[in-house]
Design a protein around this motif. Structure first.
Motif, PDB file in Angstrom:
ATOM      1  N   ILE A 206      -0.809   4.179   0.955  1.00  0.00           N
ATOM      2  CA  ILE A 206      -1.696   5.099   1.656  1.00  0.00           C
ATOM      3  C   ILE A 206      -0.915   5.818   2.759  1.00  0.00           C
ATOM      4  O   ILE A 206      -0.196   5.187   3.516  1.00  0.00           O
ATOM      5  CB  ILE A 206      -2.883   4.323   2.270  1.00  0.00           C
ATOM      6  CG1 ILE A 206      -3.706   3.667   1.174  1.00  0.00           C
ATOM      7  CG2 ILE A 206      -3.733   5.240   3.126  1.00  0.00           C
ATOM      8  CD1 ILE A 206      -4.600   2.546   1.663  1.00  0.00           C
ATOM      9  N   LYS A 207      -1.091   7.134   2.813  1.00  0.00           N
ATOM     10  CA  LYS A 207      -0.413   7.910   3.858  1.00  0.00           C
ATOM     11  C   LYS A 207      -1.389   8.220   4.985  1.00  0.00           C
ATOM     12  O   LYS A 207      -2.453   8.774   4.756  1.00  0.00           O
ATOM     13  CB  LYS A 207       0.122   9.223   3.281  1.00  0.00           C
ATOM     14  CG  LYS A 207       1.220   9.026   2.234  1.00  0.00           C
ATOM     15  CD  LYS A 207       2.592   8.839   2.881  1.00  0.00           C
ATOM     16  CE  LYS A 207       3.630   8.445   1.843  1.00  0.00           C
ATOM     17  NZ  LYS A 207       3.517   7.014   1.433  1.00  0.00           N
ATOM     18  N   ALA A 208      -1.029   7.855   6.178  1.00  0.00           N
ATOM     19  CA  ALA A 208      -1.924   8.035   7.322  1.00  0.00           C
ATOM     20  C   ALA A 208      -1.203   8.785   8.429  1.00  0.00           C
ATOM     21  O   ALA A 208      -1.238   8.414   9.590  1.00  0.00           O
ATOM     22  CB  ALA A 208      -2.396   6.683   7.811  1.00  0.00           C
TER      23      ALA A 208
ATOM     24  N   ASN B 101      -1.631  11.411  10.114  1.00  0.00           N
ATOM     25  CA  ASN B 101      -2.313  12.003  11.276  1.00  0.00           C
ATOM     26  C   ASN B 101      -3.114  10.987  12.076  1.00  0.00           C
ATOM     27  O   ASN B 101      -3.765  11.338  13.040  1.00  0.00           O
ATOM     28  CB  ASN B 101      -3.288  13.084  10.817  1.00  0.00           C
ATOM     29  CG  ASN B 101      -2.545  14.299  10.331  1.00  0.00           C
ATOM     30  OD1 ASN B 101      -1.580  14.710  10.964  1.00  0.00           O
ATOM     31  ND2 ASN B 101      -2.978  14.852   9.214  1.00  0.00           N
ATOM     32  N   ILE B 102      -3.122   9.777  11.628  1.00  0.00           N
ATOM     33  CA  ILE B 102      -4.040   8.797  12.211  1.00  0.00           C
ATOM     34  C   ILE B 102      -3.267   7.801  13.061  1.00  0.00           C
ATOM     35  O   ILE B 102      -2.241   7.266  12.646  1.00  0.00           O
ATOM     36  CB  ILE B 102      -4.856   8.106  11.093  1.00  0.00           C
ATOM     37  CG1 ILE B 102      -5.843   9.145  10.521  1.00  0.00           C
ATOM     38  CG2 ILE B 102      -5.573   6.877  11.621  1.00  0.00           C
ATOM     39  CD1 ILE B 102      -6.780   8.612   9.487  1.00  0.00           C
TER      40      ILE B 102
ATOM     41  N   SER C  37       0.823  -1.207   0.000  1.00  0.00           N
ATOM     42  CA  SER C  37       0.000   0.000   0.000  1.00  0.00           C
ATOM     43  C   SER C  37       0.854   1.253   0.000  1.00  0.00           C
ATOM     44  O   SER C  37       1.975   1.266   0.493  1.00  0.00           O
ATOM     45  CB  SER C  37      -0.855   0.000   1.250  1.00  0.00           C
ATOM     46  OG  SER C  37      -1.356   1.287   1.494  1.00  0.00           O
TER      47      SER C  37
END
Lengths: 206, 206
Positions: free
Chosen positions: A4-6, A8-9, A2
């Motif tokens: 996907i950049k997360a 802040n999570i 993946s």
């Protein structure tokens, strides 16, 4: 893999707390339990309080026959056993709404003391406020906006609280609203003052 | 006679609308239904989304075993009939929370398609989003944080979804999360992007 950049999570293994929701909503949640005979004025008072709270920027919700009897409790009747289960489920939903941070109003005849006491027991300290809408049966029967008393008298409806089924008057309610003396607006003022005094909402400056 | 002054309070005969609550909360309510095998990662993803939404100022709530199985549905077991009633009640509570204005997450195995479809049917158009947490049973069994698969294999627990009871894979879920490829944080990003794209919450500027 993946991409996907997360950033802040953050992963969490537990619920957001009720405290956090209450802080955001600037209110302390509570379950206001309005009990009284059919046509005693419970729902009108509940709606009037709900609208007054909304106008002040609060989040409130009314649980009543409209959204419970034909939904969650659509598979229950009016036997003593089903009435108990009816109130038990409403208490559990009220507890969820209070956990959600809502100023929650429950408007149900809830004729049996034991069932109301079970809800009180279920809720945390200070989370349950029993409000007895004290309207004499003669006045309720005179109003009879839905023609239910008429049907109860002719036997078309059975197990009707106050006529053919008991209504057990609350022994130690936190509030008593005498609708023979007070309008729905006045009752709402009393309830909102109580919410202010108990620190559930902030008093308005004016 | 009463001397209560209720100059700002108006009598109402009906509920405050969902629209009004959504406007206040600056979000559109929805029920995100996370379904998948035991230990597939549903609740971790739900909590991670809940915290991320709270951080952005939104009001969210997770319905799961923690607050449902020992409360509202404490009188239900794991027979097919009780599973159906379990999911029916959760759907009804989800509907109430959506009416309350919440971004609501439900995290339950919910193994039967018919039960999930009944919740979809119950909800209004666009109010139900089925999210399949697609984790192969081998991985769930390897994780097994609560030791449930072990007990299911020895027969200590019966009617265990995926082992001794069916799990019906969703045919047309709105989203599929493959936890073999994505972390909980990445899954949360995908879900939040979906909420933005469908207009439930505003996209963040940065």
């Amino acid at each position: 893999m993946s991409t996907i950049k997360a950033t802040n999570i953050v992963r969490h293994e537990g619920h957001v707390s009720r405290d956090e929701r209450e802080s955001k909503l600037k209110q302390k949640a509570v379950l206001l339990w309005l009990t009284g005979l059919p046509s005693s004025g419970k729902s009108t008072i509940a709606y009037t309080v709900e609208h007054a709270l909304a106008k002040r920027g609060h989040l409130a919700y009314v649980l009543d026959g409209d959204n419970i009897r034909f939904g969650l409790n659509g598979n229950l009747g009016f036997s003593a056993e089903d009435r108990t289960e009816n109130i038990r489920r409403i208490g559990e939903v009220g507890k969820l709404f209070v956990d959600g941070g809502f100023l929650t109003l429950a408007s149900f005849v809830s004729p049996y003391s034991a069932d109301r006491d079970a809800v009180r027991e279920l809720m945390g300290e200070g989370d349950f406020v029993e409000i007895f809408i004290d309207t004499p049966v003669e006045i309720c029967e005179e109003r009879d906006p839905k023609g239910l008393y008429k049907k109860a008298r002719t036997g078309e409806i059975s197990n009707f609280s106050g006529i053919s089924d008991p209504y057990e008057v609350p022994e130690k309610p936190e509030m008593i609203i005498k609708t023979a003396d007070w309008t729905a607006e006045e009752a709402a003022v009393l309830i909102i003052e109580m919410l202010e005094k108990s620190g559930k909402i902030q008093a308005q400056q004016n």
